[in-house]
Design an enzyme around this catalytic site. Structure first.
Site, mmCIF file in Angstrom:
data_model
loop_
_atom_site.group_PDB
_atom_site.id
_atom_site.type_symbol
_atom_site.label_atom_id
_atom_site.label_comp_id
_atom_site.label_asym_id
_atom_site.label_seq_id
_atom_site.Cartn_x
_atom_site.Cartn_y
_atom_site.Cartn_z
ATOM 1 C CG MET A 81 -1.955 -1.074 1.256
ATOM 2 S SD MET A 81 -3.024 -0.986 2.705
ATOM 3 C CE MET A 81 -4.008 0.467 2.331
ATOM 4 C CG ASP A 237 -0.367 -5.058 1.496
ATOM 5 O OD1 ASP A 237 -1.227 -4.264 1.921
ATOM 6 O OD2 ASP A 237 0.846 -4.926 1.749
#
Length: 496
Positions: A81, A237
């Site tokens: 991220m 994720d």
């Protein structure tokens, strides 16, 4: 037989796996990624390396597949991220990507609060301005690399860039967009108010799509995949980790211990208010969100300790004697702040400590103290969720923390909850493959897919005596941050 592929673009590696209609993993490949840290607190990667290693992983999978590659119906992505990938008008990369664990942007976070307003930012984005997020990185480049900023026409996050290179279509999906500080969470669109306040044109933000939307087909033939392989947007994720572990209904909670550590709980709406101490992000599941607490250096704290004090040793051997050490590591306490901290202390300056060292301590005591410190940090998020009305009595554990039985039992005792280990734990990569399976029409919902794909293997129940011991230790642990905060600030100038 039909298959899907899940690609998980992490910080240390890109992993790709092939899954069949029953959720069985047919094959998997991992390719390492390098990390550049040119200054203290900086963390960067070359996006071209992501593409190169992803293509190589896919080529290995397709070469080893004993069936026709046309049977791979779909592909989707999970990705680290917050990382900033700046692109020029031809979608060429402007500079190395600035990653989620980069902490150079403290000044820019303050700038965001001054220009947007702290309460206004929380009301729009549901998240505080933290160094790891994307918008502060954009503003850092604007201030310190004006020539690069002038060249930049848009931005994406890491997996979005890899997906673009595989398909030729550029977009960002909501779960990653929610971690940029530019998304209006309730209205599910880029915030014109935030963009205007910080001096960014709304056109700087890429098109938005849902995680399960198809975003073209594979056009990069070097992957070995068929040009008919459908590509779906995928997710952050943690959002994909939630899909891949079945966190798809109210009451489901996940603990993931990777490089960073995450405690994540399913939310049907954005109605809770954590005052910025926890994060609200969009889930990869349609119309859902999740709340999340983060430990910046979870598994990273343990791998750092091993690399410094036991270089070259296998992790299995490194952890071998931990179970012989009693809870509390014989009076040794560790705080895992080697890269700062996020939840509940959003602090890029704080640094780690060992407290209580004496000459009786051996290496195994330090190892257990590190494992306990990581788990205490994650427990701060769990306790915060509980205080806000969430019932947490069963937690699915994945990542490095689920590969060691002593650590799984430690989680059960510190969290005071049943810990569940999955039979086949692939987390984000499996979540990406499940998004592709759902996108290809194999299942009516992602929850149906999870019911078919995932199987619980082991359960670890809390030991009452250890629960009480760890409650006492946890209360001591919580004092350390406040007693070392000023010292870490004073030492900041000596970090070179």
């Amino acid at each position: 037989m039909a298959y899907t592929v899940g690609v998980d673009l992490g910080t240390s590696a890109v992993k790709a796996l092939v899954v069949d209609r029953e959720g069985q993993i047919i094959d998997e490949v991992s390719r390492p990624l390098s990390l550049s840290q040119p200054k203290s607190g900086w963390s960067e990667q070359d996006p071209e390396e992501w593409v190169k290693e992803t293509v190589e992983a896919l080529k290995i999978l397709t070469d080893r597949l004993e069936k026709d590659v046309s049977e791979i119906e779909g592909l989707s992505f999970s990705g680290q991220m917050h990382g900033l990938v700046l692109l020029d008008q031809k979608y060429n990369v402007v500079r190395p990507a600035i990653l989620w664990n980069d902490t150079r942007t403290t000044e820019q976070c303050q700038e965001i609060y001054e220009k947007v307003g702290e309460k206004k930012l929380l009301s729009i984005t549901k998240n505080p301005a933290l160094e790891g997020f994307t918008l502060p990185k954009i503003l850092w480049v604007k201030e310190y690399e004006p020539e690069n900023f002038r060249r930049a026409m848009t931005f994406v996050l890491p997996k979005d860039y890899v997906r673009y290179r595989l398909t030729g279509e550029l977009c960002m999906e909501y779960s990653d967009a929610a971690g940029t500080l530019l998304l209006d969470i309730e209205n599910k669109d880029w915030s014109t108010e935030v963009c205007k306040a910080v001096g960014l044109p709304i056109s700087f933000c890429p098109p938005l799509v849902a995680s399960t939307n198809q975003t073209g087909t594979v056009t990069l033939t070097e992957t070995g995949l068929s040009r008919n392989t459908k590509v779906f947007a995928g997710g952050a994720d943690n959002a994909c980790g939630a899909v891949g572990t079945g966190i798809l209904r109210e009451g489901k909670t996940l603990c993931s211990i990777g490089t960073s550590g995450v405690v994540l709980s399913y939310e049907a709406d954005a109605g809770k208010d954590f005052g910025g101490e926890a994060h609200y992000f969009y889930h990869a599941a349609p119309d859902a969100l999740y709340t999340m607490g983060v430990t910046l250096a979870a598994g990273y704290s343990l791998s750092w300790f091993k690399d410094v004090f036991a270089p070259g040793e296998e992790f299995e051997d490194f952890l071998e004697d931990v179970e012989e050490v009693p809870p509390g590591a014989r009076g040794l306490l560790f705080t895992p702040y080697i890269a700062g901290e996020r939840t509940p202390h959003a602090d890029a300056t704080i640094r780690a400590t060992f407290t209580g060292m004496d000459s009786s301590h051996r290496r195994e005591d330090f190892v257990r103290a590190v494992m306990e410190g990581i788990t205490f940090s994650l427990n701060e998020s769990i306790e915060m969720f509980r205080k806000n009305g969430k019932k947490i009595d069963t937690i699915i554990s994945i990542g490095g923390g689920a590969k060691n039985e002593e650590w799984l039992q430690m989680q059960a005792d510190i969290f005071n909850a049943t810990i569940v280990k999955l039979k086949s734990e692939q987390g984000p990569g499996m979540g990406a493959a499940m998004i592709a399976a759902y996108g290809c029409g194999w299942y009516d919902t992602l929850a149906d897919c999870a019911d078919s794909f995932l199987e619980e293997a082991e359960y670890f129940e809390p030991n009452r005596e250890r629960v009480e011991t760890y409650k006492r230790l946890f209360s001591i642990y919580q004092k350390v941050y406040h007693q070392t905060e000023e010292l870490s600030e004073e030492l900041k100038d000596f970090r070179k």
